[in-house]
Scaffold this active site. Structure first.
Site, PDB file in Angstrom:
ATOM      1  N   GLY A  19      -3.775  -7.890  40.180  1.00 51.95           N
ATOM      2  CA  GLY A  19      -3.637  -7.428  41.563  1.00 51.95           C
ATOM      3  C   GLY A  19      -2.512  -8.138  42.284  1.00 51.95           C
ATOM      4  N   GLY A  21       0.480  -7.125  42.836  1.00 48.11           N
ATOM      5  CA  GLY A  21       1.518  -6.229  43.348  1.00 48.11           C
ATOM      6  C   GLY A  21       1.673  -6.260  44.852  1.00 48.11           C
ATOM      7  N   ARG A  22       0.697  -6.798  45.530  1.00 47.58           N
ATOM      8  CA  ARG A  22       0.772  -6.865  47.000  1.00 47.58           C
ATOM      9  C   ARG A  22      -0.355  -7.780  47.492  1.00 47.58           C
ATOM     10  NH1 ARG A  22      -1.327  -1.307  46.106  1.00 47.58           N
ATOM     11  NH2 ARG A  22      -3.555  -1.379  46.615  1.00 47.58           N
ATOM     12  N   ASP A  69      -4.240  -1.937  33.748  1.00 44.94           N
ATOM     13  CA  ASP A  69      -5.401  -1.523  34.537  1.00 44.94           C
ATOM     14  C   ASP A  69      -6.577  -2.386  34.095  1.00 44.94           C
ATOM     15  OD1 ASP A  69      -7.653  -0.239  35.625  1.00 44.94           O
ATOM     16  OD2 ASP A  69      -6.772   1.747  35.390  1.00 44.94           O
ATOM     17  N   VAL A  70      -7.201  -3.098  35.023  1.00 43.74           N
ATOM     18  CA  VAL A  70      -8.293  -3.998  34.641  1.00 43.74           C
ATOM     19  C   VAL A  70      -9.483  -3.255  34.043  1.00 43.74           C
ATOM     20  CG1 VAL A  70      -7.679  -5.847  36.281  1.00 43.74           C
ATOM     21  CG2 VAL A  70      -9.276  -4.033  36.984  1.00 43.74           C
ATOM     22  N   SER A 149     -16.019 -12.084  47.680  1.00 42.43           N
ATOM     23  CA  SER A 149     -16.079 -11.642  49.080  1.00 42.43           C
ATOM     24  C   SER A 149     -17.359 -12.142  49.720  1.00 42.43           C
ATOM     25  CB  SER A 149     -16.048 -10.112  49.152  1.00 42.43           C
ATOM     26  OG  SER A 149     -16.385  -9.684  50.468  1.00 42.43           O
ATOM     27  N   TYR A 162     -19.076  -2.058  47.323  1.00 43.31           N
ATOM     28  CA  TYR A 162     -18.237  -3.258  47.367  1.00 43.31           C
ATOM     29  C   TYR A 162     -19.109  -4.513  47.319  1.00 43.31           C
ATOM     30  CZ  TYR A 162     -14.486  -6.400  48.899  1.00 43.31           C
ATOM     31  OH  TYR A 162     -13.564  -7.414  48.983  1.00 43.31           O
ATOM     32  N   ALA A 163     -20.153  -4.545  48.132  1.00 45.53           N
ATOM     33  CA  ALA A 163     -21.015  -5.733  48.186  1.00 45.53           C
ATOM     34  C   ALA A 163     -21.697  -5.975  46.845  1.00 45.53           C
ATOM     35  CB  ALA A 163     -22.044  -5.582  49.300  1.00 45.53           C
ATOM     36  N   LYS A 166     -19.252  -7.412  44.336  1.00 47.66           N
ATOM     37  CA  LYS A 166     -18.914  -8.823  44.562  1.00 47.66           C
ATOM     38  C   LYS A 166     -20.127  -9.731  44.341  1.00 47.66           C
ATOM     39  CE  LYS A 166     -14.526  -8.201  45.647  1.00 47.66           C
ATOM     40  NZ  LYS A 166     -13.416  -8.723  44.821  1.00 47.66           N
TER      41      LYS A 166
HETATM   42  N1  LIG Z   1      -8.227  -8.418  52.316  1.00 47.64           N
HETATM   43  C1  LIG Z   1      -9.418  -8.936  52.577  1.00 47.64           C
HETATM   44  O1  LIG Z   1      -9.827  -9.052  53.743  1.00 47.64           O
HETATM   45  C2  LIG Z   1     -10.299  -9.414  51.450  1.00 47.64           C
HETATM   46  C3  LIG Z   1     -11.467 -10.106  51.787  1.00 47.64           C
HETATM   47  C4  LIG Z   1     -12.301 -10.554  50.775  1.00 47.64           C
HETATM   48  C5  LIG Z   1     -11.958 -10.318  49.460  1.00 47.64           C
HETATM   49  N2  LIG Z   1     -10.819  -9.633  49.162  1.00 47.64           N
HETATM   50  C6  LIG Z   1     -10.503  -9.416  47.749  1.00 47.64           C
HETATM   51  O2  LIG Z   1      -9.182  -9.863  47.485  1.00 47.64           O
HETATM   52  C7  LIG Z   1      -8.665  -9.127  46.380  1.00 47.64           C
HETATM   53  C8  LIG Z   1      -7.283  -8.605  46.749  1.00 47.64           C
HETATM   54  O3  LIG Z   1      -7.423  -7.742  47.852  1.00 47.64           O
HETATM   55  P1  LIG Z   1      -6.205  -7.360  48.841  1.00 47.64           P
HETATM   56  O4  LIG Z   1      -6.785  -7.337  50.195  1.00 47.64           O
HETATM   57  O5  LIG Z   1      -5.016  -8.168  48.543  1.00 47.64           O
HETATM   58  O6  LIG Z   1      -5.992  -5.820  48.410  1.00 47.64           O
HETATM   59  P2  LIG Z   1      -4.681  -4.940  48.189  1.00 47.64           P
HETATM   60  O7  LIG Z   1      -3.584  -5.336  49.079  1.00 47.64           O
HETATM   61  O8  LIG Z   1      -5.165  -3.535  48.204  1.00 47.64           O
HETATM   62  O9  LIG Z   1      -4.241  -5.332  46.686  1.00 47.64           O
HETATM   63  C9  LIG Z   1      -5.062  -5.007  45.615  1.00 47.64           C
HETATM   64  C10 LIG Z   1      -4.297  -5.252  44.328  1.00 47.64           C
HETATM   65  O10 LIG Z   1      -5.188  -4.940  43.244  1.00 47.64           O
HETATM   66  C11 LIG Z   1      -4.531  -4.030  42.366  1.00 47.64           C
HETATM   67  N3  LIG Z   1      -5.479  -3.158  41.703  1.00 47.64           N
HETATM   68  C12 LIG Z   1      -6.324  -2.258  42.271  1.00 47.64           C
HETATM   69  N4  LIG Z   1      -6.994  -1.598  41.313  1.00 47.64           N
HETATM   70  C13 LIG Z   1      -6.558  -2.089  40.114  1.00 47.64           C
HETATM   71  C14 LIG Z   1      -6.860  -1.808  38.766  1.00 47.64           C
HETATM   72  N5  LIG Z   1      -7.752  -0.856  38.416  1.00 47.64           N
HETATM   73  N6  LIG Z   1      -6.232  -2.508  37.795  1.00 47.64           N
HETATM   74  C15 LIG Z   1      -5.319  -3.466  38.130  1.00 47.64           C
HETATM   75  N7  LIG Z   1      -4.979  -3.780  39.386  1.00 47.64           N
HETATM   76  C16 LIG Z   1      -5.605  -3.083  40.370  1.00 47.64           C
HETATM   77  C17 LIG Z   1      -3.557  -3.261  43.263  1.00 47.64           C
HETATM   78  O11 LIG Z   1      -2.468  -2.735  42.540  1.00 47.64           O
HETATM   79  P3  LIG Z   1      -2.452  -1.273  41.851  1.00 47.64           P
HETATM   80  O12 LIG Z   1      -3.114  -0.338  42.816  1.00 47.64           O
HETATM   81  O13 LIG Z   1      -0.997  -1.023  41.633  1.00 47.64           O
HETATM   82  O14 LIG Z   1      -3.179  -1.419  40.562  1.00 47.64           O
HETATM   83  C18 LIG Z   1      -3.073  -4.380  44.195  1.00 47.64           C
HETATM   84  O15 LIG Z   1      -2.016  -5.088  43.597  1.00 47.64           O
HETATM   85  C19 LIG Z   1      -9.676  -8.042  46.071  1.00 47.64           C
HETATM   86  O16 LIG Z   1     -10.493  -8.430  44.985  1.00 47.64           O
HETATM   87  C20 LIG Z   1     -10.513  -7.967  47.333  1.00 47.64           C
HETATM   88  O17 LIG Z   1     -11.814  -7.482  47.104  1.00 47.64           O
HETATM   89  C21 LIG Z   1      -9.986  -9.177  50.121  1.00 47.64           C
END
Ligand SMILES: NC(=O)c1ccc[n+]([C@@H]2O[C@H](COP(=O)([O-])OP(=O)(O)OC[C@H]3O[C@@H](n4cnc5c(N)ncnc54)[C@H](OP(=O)(O)O)[C@@H]3O)[C@@H](O)[C@H]2O)c1
Length: 246
Positions: A19, A21-22, A69-70, A149, A162-163, A166
């Site tokens: 993940g 990529g962003r 892809d995971v 999370s 989601y819950a 996690k």
């Molecule tokens: N943002 C928050 O507030 C928050 C809070 C608690 C926990 N989290 C956790 O933090 C992590 C990152 O979240 P984020 O907020 O940074 O989200 P995000 O900006 O949407 O980034 C998600 C990343 O995961 C990749 N991804 C999604 N599906 C995938 C797959 N099947 N295989 C491989 N890569 C995949 C996406 O790239 P591709 O789509 O190109 O594959 C992207 O690079 C997640 O696990 C999320 O649950 C986030």
């Protein structure tokens, strides 16, 4: 990239970040590279991870991109093999890839979306860990960091997939920690709390009450702390940036 990551505390280490990529994954990848690690950046979108690698390279760091892809175990095995072959081994694995899932009640949920959320967030992390273990064991020590999370605690209507994903991830963290302790591999959970990313779209969605809403770079100190603990440092622990316990 954070200036305080430039201590080179991870010099000689190899990190794999899913993940990347962003959002949070990109910030962690940049941080570990700034601290001296060679970082393998993975996600499905090749352009996104190429951009992360370009940012790291522009800052003087070492990184490669490997799309995977995971959900696909063979792809995750190929990702970890790429890391080991390209950079000489694997020391740190961050299972960060995730999706948000639908915001709706169980009654309203699309079963395919529900299953997909579990597939990516939980089974994807299982694939990541399983593919990584032989490489970490070969190294004699290592770290697995699972990005969890605060939603796994308590119960919020409309967030079941989601819950649940996690909650399962936390149990996976605890069990991996027990299984891998004999090999000096620590396994811990990082709970970011609310962070402005593509996933959360705060602005369009309400901000969780009583929490700081952060930028991805705000996770840098904790992510670096977790990666730089001693080989026999904390394991089976949850490190959280949330105020609320649940
Ligand atoms: N943002 C928050 O507030 C928050 C809070 C608690 C926990 N989290 C956790 O933090 C992590 C990152 O979240 P984020 O907020 O940074 O989200 P995000 O900006 O949407 O980034 C998600 C990343 O995961 C990749 N991804 C999604 N599906 C995938 C797959 N099947 N295989 C491989 N890569 C995949 C996406 O790239 P591709 O789509 O190109 O594959 C992207 O690079 C997640 O696990 C999320 O649950 C986030």
């Amino acid at each position: 990239m954070p200036a305080d990551a430039g201590t080179r505390a991870l010099h000689g280490k190899v990190a794999v970040v899913t993940g990347a990529g962003r959002g949070i994954g990109r910030a962690i990848a940049q941080t570990y590279a700034a601290a001296g690690a060679a970082v393998v950046c993975s996600a499905r979108n090749a352009d996104d991870i190429a951009h992360t690698v370009a940012l790291i390279a522009a800052a003087g760091g070492t990184a490669t991109a490997c799309a995977a892809d995971v959900v696909d175990l063979a792809a995750m095995q190929a990702l970890l093999a790429h890391a080991a072959e390209t950079h000489g081994g694997v020391d740190i694995v961050v299972a960060n890839a995730g999706v948000n899932g639908q915001h709706c009640t169980v009654q309203e949920a699309d079963p395919a979306d529900w299953a997909r959320t579990i597939q990516v967030n939980l089974i994807g992390a299982f694939h990541t860990a399983q593919a990584a273990i032989p490489h970490l064991r070969a190294r004699g020590s290592g770290k697995i960091i699972l990005v969890g999370s605060g939603m796994r605690k308590g119960a919020q209507a409309g967030r079941s997939s989601y819950a649940v994903s996690k909650a399962g991830l936390w149990k996976l963290t605890e069990i991996l920690a027990v299984e891998l302790q004999p090999y000096n591999i620590s396994v811990n959970e990082l709970i970011p709390g609310p962070v402005k990313t593509a996933m959360t779209a705060f602005g369009a969605r309400p901000v969780p009450a009583g929490e700081w809403v952060k930028e991805p770079d705000d996770l840098v100190p904790l992510a670096l702390f977790m990666a730089t603990q001693p080989d026999i440092g904390p394991t089976a622990q949850s490190f959280s940036l949330m105020r609320r316990a649940g």
